[in-house]
Design an enzyme around this catalytic site. Structure first.
Site, mmCIF file in Angstrom:
data_model
loop_
_atom_site.group_PDB
_atom_site.id
_atom_site.type_symbol
_atom_site.label_atom_id
_atom_site.label_comp_id
_atom_site.label_asym_id
_atom_site.label_seq_id
_atom_site.Cartn_x
_atom_site.Cartn_y
_atom_site.Cartn_z
ATOM 1 N N GLN A 52 0.793 -1.217 0.000
ATOM 2 C CA GLN A 52 0.000 0.000 0.000
ATOM 3 C C GLN A 52 0.830 1.275 0.000
ATOM 4 O OE1 GLN A 52 -2.727 -1.722 3.267
ATOM 5 N NE2 GLN A 52 -4.060 -0.329 2.156
ATOM 6 N N ASP A 85 1.959 0.651 -8.191
ATOM 7 C CA ASP A 85 3.338 0.567 -8.679
ATOM 8 C C ASP A 85 4.265 1.554 -7.976
ATOM 9 O OD1 ASP A 85 2.355 -1.318 -10.392
ATOM 10 O OD2 ASP A 85 2.736 -0.193 -12.234
ATOM 11 N N ARG A 110 3.895 -0.145 13.003
ATOM 12 C CA ARG A 110 3.497 -1.441 12.476
ATOM 13 C C ARG A 110 3.558 -1.380 10.953
ATOM 14 N NH1 ARG A 110 -2.190 -4.118 11.063
ATOM 15 N NH2 ARG A 110 -1.234 -5.950 10.138
ATOM 16 N N HIS A 155 1.022 -9.518 4.721
ATOM 17 C CA HIS A 155 -0.115 -8.603 4.598
ATOM 18 C C HIS A 155 -0.606 -8.638 3.152
ATOM 19 C CE1 HIS A 155 -2.118 -4.886 6.525
ATOM 20 N NE2 HIS A 155 -2.740 -5.115 5.382
ATOM 21 N N ASN A 199 -2.115 -10.923 8.433
ATOM 22 C CA ASN A 199 -3.075 -9.850 8.648
ATOM 23 C C ASN A 199 -4.482 -10.255 8.229
ATOM 24 O OD1 ASN A 199 -3.633 -6.867 9.171
ATOM 25 N ND2 ASN A 199 -4.416 -7.109 7.090
ATOM 26 N N GLU A 200 -5.427 -10.144 9.151
ATOM 27 C CA GLU A 200 -6.861 -10.227 8.887
ATOM 28 C C GLU A 200 -7.282 -11.415 8.021
ATOM 29 O OE1 GLU A 200 -7.963 -5.482 9.210
ATOM 30 O OE2 GLU A 200 -7.804 -6.376 7.221
ATOM 31 N N ASN A 341 -7.583 -5.547 14.843
ATOM 32 C CA ASN A 341 -7.972 -4.474 13.932
ATOM 33 C C ASN A 341 -9.472 -4.254 14.041
ATOM 34 O OD1 ASN A 341 -5.323 -4.608 13.111
ATOM 35 N ND2 ASN A 341 -5.766 -5.256 11.016
ATOM 36 N N TYR A 343 -12.723 -1.281 13.082
ATOM 37 C CA TYR A 343 -13.110 -0.031 12.448
ATOM 38 C C TYR A 343 -14.549 0.381 12.734
ATOM 39 C CZ TYR A 343 -8.789 -0.137 9.745
ATOM 40 O OH TYR A 343 -7.466 -0.139 9.383
ATOM 41 N N GLU A 411 -4.840 -1.742 14.224
ATOM 42 C CA GLU A 411 -5.419 -0.861 13.205
ATOM 43 C C GLU A 411 -6.717 -0.294 13.734
ATOM 44 O OE1 GLU A 411 -6.075 -2.222 9.198
ATOM 45 O OE2 GLU A 411 -4.200 -3.360 9.154
#
Length: 538
Positions: A52, A85, A110, A155, A199-200, A341, A343, A411
């Site tokens: 990311q 990219d 992290r 991840h 992750n998740e 995590n 939200y 997160e």
């Protein structure tokens, strides 16, 4: 020469401005003294992931990930047609990223390591020295600035050639991830003391193998979804045991990252209570119970519902492939802490209105619950609604269900379609959810740290650059990927500095230094300067 009367008036005005600034500062300090404080050992941080933010997709000896493959074959699948990219170009700008962390005052960073940047072909036959050097530089720079690395091993950046060999649908990936993890422990474990394996799992399996909007874009929510999750649990356990058996001398800890919304009953009815229990079994317990429960294994509710649905569909076996007792024992207890995590939250119900609304077969149909949100909750991205008490309720639930594990919130953040530096919704979200953490601490939850997602705007998967989570805004049209702090960054900085959540603190992100003490200094300096000028005129 000014008349004496006008001089006195001018000086009085300047003195009044200065006095008001001093009084405001004193009032703010008094307010902060009366607010609840985070414990002195509580750690604040920020979070990102490699694909990311890093960019440099074909630099430094890196191999292709399954995201790189998707960008080459179907870039229009992204909401804005953009790719990762370059992303935030952190491969080249990591020192600026660390400067931002220093500006905030965080003690945790992290981040994740790109599997194909370390092992371009997925396997340890060849370890890329340039990839190792990049992460060595990053880790060393963090430690030099008194920032603790929390490193995610995986991840969602699976090497494309392993994806083509079955990816998360083959049990071979248990060995593949274990071998990759061993390389990381060997190269970085002397300095990294907090490892996060995967992750998740729910989000990764649902988006990649259920809904099919992430690579490898398989749409099989009732079969591949479960197989992906099963292999993730086994692969996580493999990495954990390798660390404990071969690298315990390094003295670190290792955990898995679990994502969870908070499911709450829509009313006081028995059907809502049952629906909530099933929701939690499917969306939390599927990955939590095998690791954190006393007996291990999937929740019995999950086992029974999938088995019954499979039988009703004419299948001779459950679509949820069971673990052997040996595998149950192998997975149980494989986490030194819980990396959480979170939200948003949902109200959960079950009634006739949801009949026929789910794909068959699917884990959604197996769970057979409906969800909705309160329309008064502030909406960010399409799926994100602000309800801070949900985090408190979730933390208390985890404490009670899993014998009060040590928790780090790895997160939590607010994503919005809006750009710009004035992000009041993110500020409100940040204050509300950090207050929920304080409530959980007061309730006896063993929570040690909190990481805001994200340090800066990034490539937000299928949403591309349309969804912004950053404390720092990134100008993706600028080749230099300029970063600027949003108001939420300055609010978070003050929370970290003062260790309280001051609702009256109101920084201006357009000022280079927006804290009130600086305003007092500038006002006082103005007073001295004008006085000198007037004295000269007189």
């Amino acid at each position: 020469m000014l008349p004496l009367k006008e001089v006195i008036v001018l000086l009085s005005i300047i003195y009044g401005i200065t006095s008001v600034s001093l009084k405001n500062e004193e009032a703010r300090n008094n307010t902060q003294r009366n607010l609840r404080r985070f414990p002195p050992n509580f750690l604040f941080g920020v979070a990102t992931s490699s694909y990311q933010i890093e960019g440099a997709w074909n630099e430094g000896g890196k191999g292709w990930s399954m995201w790189d493959h998707l960008m080459r074959t179907d870039p229009d699948h992204m909401a804005d047609g953009k790719t990762g990219d370059i992303a935030a170009n952190s491969y080249h700008l990591y020192k600026r990223d660390i400067e931002m962390m220093k500006e905030l005052g965080v003690k945790i960073y992290r981040f994740s390591i790109s599997w194909p940047r370390i092992l371009p072909f997925g396997r340890p036959d060849y370890v890329n020295p340039e990839g190792v050097a990049y992460y060595n530089n990053l880790i060393n720079e963090l430690l030099a600035n008194d920032i603790t690395p929390f490193v995610t091993i995986y991840h969602w950046e699976l090497p494309q050639n392993l994806n083509e060999q079955g990816g998360w649908l083959t049990e071979n990936i248990v060995d593949w991830l274990g071998d990759y993890a061993r390389v990381l422990f060997q190269n970085f474990g002397d300095r990294v003391k907090h490892w996060l394996t995967i992750n998740e799992p729910y989000i990764h399996c649902n988006n990649g193998y259920g809904r099919g909007n992430h690579p490898p874009r398989i749409q099989s929510p009732g079969i591949a979804f479960y197989e992906c999750g099963r292999n993730i649990l086994l692969a996580h356990a493999r990495a954990y045991h390798i660390y404990k058996e071969e690298f315990a001398f390094q003295g670190g800890q290792i955990a898995i990252v679990i994502s969870s919304d908070m499911g709450m009953p829509s009313d006081d009815s028995e059907s809502s209570a049952e629906a909530v229990e099933d929701y939690r079994a499917f969306y939390v317990g599927q990955y939590m119970d095998p690791i954190f429960s006393a007996n291990g294994n999937y929740p019995q509710r999950l086992i029974d519902r999938v088995a019954n649905a499979s039988a009703s569909q004419g299948l001779s076996q459950s679509r949820l492939r069971p673990f052997t007792q040996e595998q149950i024992d192998y997975i149980r207890g494989t986490s030194d802490f819980l990396a959480l995590n979170h939200y948003t939250s949902k109200y959960v119900y079950r009634n006739s209105s949801i009949i026929g609304t789910f794909q068959v077969p699917s884990h959604q149909d197996d769970a057979f619950v409906g969800t909705y949100v309160d329309p008064s909750w502030t909406q960010g991205g399409t799926w994100l609604f602000t309800y801070a008490p949900g985090l408190y309720k979730l933390l208390v639930h985890l404490k009670e269900r899993y014998n009060n594990p040590t928790i780090y919130v790895t997160e939590n953040g607010f994503g919005d379609w809006a750009t710009g530096l004035i992000d009041e919704n993110r500020v409100a979200y940040l204050r509300g959810y950090t207050n929920a953490v304080l409530d959980a601490i007061d309730a006896g939850v063993d929570i040690r740290g909190y990481c805001s997602w994200s340090l800066m705007d990034n490539f937000e998967w299928a949403a591309g650059f349309t969804l912004r989570f950053g404390l720092y805004e990134v100008d993706f049209e600028d080749p230099n990927r300029t970063r600027r702090p949003r108001k939420a960054a300055l609010v978070y900085k003050e929370i970290i500095r003062s260790r309280v959540i001051d609702p009256n603190y109101n920084p201006d992100p357009y000022l280079e230094d927006s804290n009130s003490s600086a305003i007092v200094v500038k006002t006082s300096a103005l007073f001295i300067l004008v006085s000198a000028i007037i004295h000269k005129l007189l």
